[in-house]
Design a protein around this motif. Structure first.
Motif, PDB file in Angstrom:
ATOM      1  N   LEU A   1       2.569   9.853   1.324  1.00  0.00           N
ATOM      2  CA  LEU A   1       1.433  10.046   0.429  1.00  0.00           C
ATOM      3  C   LEU A   1       1.486   9.065  -0.746  1.00  0.00           C
ATOM      4  N   GLU A   2       2.667   8.854  -1.282  1.00  0.00           N
ATOM      5  CA  GLU A   2       2.824   7.874  -2.360  1.00  0.00           C
ATOM      6  C   GLU A   2       2.383   6.489  -1.891  1.00  0.00           C
ATOM      7  N   LEU A   3       2.714   6.150  -0.656  1.00  0.00           N
ATOM      8  CA  LEU A   3       2.295   4.860  -0.110  1.00  0.00           C
ATOM      9  C   LEU A   3       0.787   4.794   0.069  1.00  0.00           C
ATOM     10  N   TRP A   4       0.191   5.868   0.582  1.00  0.00           N
ATOM     11  CA  TRP A   4      -1.265   5.874   0.790  1.00  0.00           C
ATOM     12  C   TRP A   4      -1.993   5.615  -0.520  1.00  0.00           C
ATOM     13  N   VAL A   5      -1.570   6.323  -1.561  1.00  0.00           N
ATOM     14  CA  VAL A   5      -2.240   6.184  -2.854  1.00  0.00           C
ATOM     15  C   VAL A   5      -2.067   4.763  -3.392  1.00  0.00           C
ATOM     16  N   ALA A   6      -0.856   4.229  -3.301  1.00  0.00           N
ATOM     17  CA  ALA A   6      -0.626   2.865  -3.783  1.00  0.00           C
ATOM     18  C   ALA A   6      -1.396   1.853  -2.938  1.00  0.00           C
ATOM     19  N   ALA A   7      -1.492   2.086  -1.632  1.00  0.00           N
ATOM     20  CA  ALA A   7      -2.184   1.157  -0.726  1.00  0.00           C
ATOM     21  C   ALA A   7      -3.684   1.120  -0.984  1.00  0.00           C
ATOM     22  N   ARG A   8      -4.205   2.146  -1.605  1.00  0.00           N
ATOM     23  CA  ARG A   8      -5.635   2.179  -1.897  1.00  0.00           C
ATOM     24  C   ARG A   8      -6.060   0.989  -2.746  1.00  0.00           C
ATOM     25  N   THR A   9      -5.187   0.561  -3.648  1.00  0.00           N
ATOM     26  CA  THR A   9      -5.549  -0.527  -4.562  1.00  0.00           C
ATOM     27  C   THR A   9      -4.679  -1.773  -4.394  1.00  0.00           C
ATOM     28  N   ASP A  10      -3.761  -1.763  -3.447  1.00  0.00           N
ATOM     29  CA  ASP A  10      -2.879  -2.915  -3.203  1.00  0.00           C
ATOM     30  C   ASP A  10      -3.151  -3.429  -1.797  1.00  0.00           C
ATOM     31  N   GLU A  11      -3.858  -4.557  -1.726  1.00  0.00           N
ATOM     32  CA  GLU A  11      -4.314  -5.081  -0.438  1.00  0.00           C
ATOM     33  C   GLU A  11      -3.164  -5.396   0.516  1.00  0.00           C
ATOM     34  N   SER A  12      -2.100  -5.995   0.018  1.00  0.00           N
ATOM     35  CA  SER A  12      -0.987  -6.344   0.909  1.00  0.00           C
ATOM     36  C   SER A  12      -0.268  -5.093   1.404  1.00  0.00           C
ATOM     37  N   LEU A  13      -0.134  -4.099   0.561  1.00  0.00           N
ATOM     38  CA  LEU A  13       0.476  -2.842   0.981  1.00  0.00           C
ATOM     39  C   LEU A  13      -0.428  -2.135   1.991  1.00  0.00           C
ATOM     40  N   ARG A  14      -1.722  -2.153   1.744  1.00  0.00           N
ATOM     41  CA  ARG A  14      -2.675  -1.527   2.664  1.00  0.00           C
ATOM     42  C   ARG A  14      -2.595  -2.176   4.052  1.00  0.00           C
TER      43      ARG A  14
END
Length: 190
Positions: free
Chosen positions: A98-111
């Motif tokens: 869940l922490e990754l999902w939330v961060a990936a929402r605004t971080d293109e490379s993480l997404r």
């Protein structure tokens, strides 16, 4: 060393969230030099995605093993399957993801790294749920019922991250199990 880095990363994601997890904290918690950690995982995103993928694979194997060991047959099976899924979606692995999902929402490379992982995990979890429920997806609406089940337990897991939701979750799962049994019964109109 890799396993220690994976475990330390997930622990920190759960304890401190994505923003509070740093590669320095991870290497310290894992007892690994910063240089060794950077050699294997040059960026924080590389590290957290690898850690969540690793632990998700481990948890998926544990989920499958638990299903093999002890699900009842008959009228209590659906409720037991829902409990197994709910346990999965209230685990530390879910919190880290869940922490990754939330961060990936605004971080293109993480997404870009998280989306394929979530798609793979979603397909595996869906397939396993179909098998555990004995659901016949050739019947109209059954695939959507299985997906609604996964969405429900994921949502219950999300609610559990900020407050102990055990009693409400139990009541909802009881009702959903009864509804699923009715909808999935042979000869019922789904």
């Amino acid at each position: 060393m890799r396993a220690r880095l994976m475990e330390a990363t997930v622990e920190l994601l759960v304890e401190r969230g994505f923003a509070g997890t740093s590669t320095t904290l991870v290497s310290g918690r894992a007892g690994v030099s910063r240089g060794a950690q950077l050699h294997h995982f040059p960026t924080k995103n590389d590290l957290v995605v690898a850690a969540v993928e690793h632990v998700t694979d481990v948890r998926g194997a544990e989920l499958a093993a638990a299903a093999e060991r002890g699900l009842p047959r008959g009228d209590r099976r659906t409720r037991a399957v829902l409990e197994l899924l709910a346990d999965h979606f209230t685990s530390p692995v879910f919190t880290a993801a869940l922490e990754l999902w939330v961060a990936a929402r605004t971080d293109e490379s993480l997404r870009a790294a998280v989306v394929p992982l979530e798609q793979r995990v979603g397909r595996q979890t869906h397939r396993m749920t179909v098998e555990l429920l004995g659901a016949d997806e050739s019947r109209t609406g059954v695939r959507e019922l299985v997906q609604a089940t996964l969405d429900l337990v994921r949502g219950l897991g999300l609610a559990d991250t900020i407050t102990d939701d055990t009693d409400r979750r139990r009541r909802i799962l009881d009702r959903w199990a009864a509804a699923l049994d009715q909808a999935l019964a042979p000869g019922s109109a789904s």
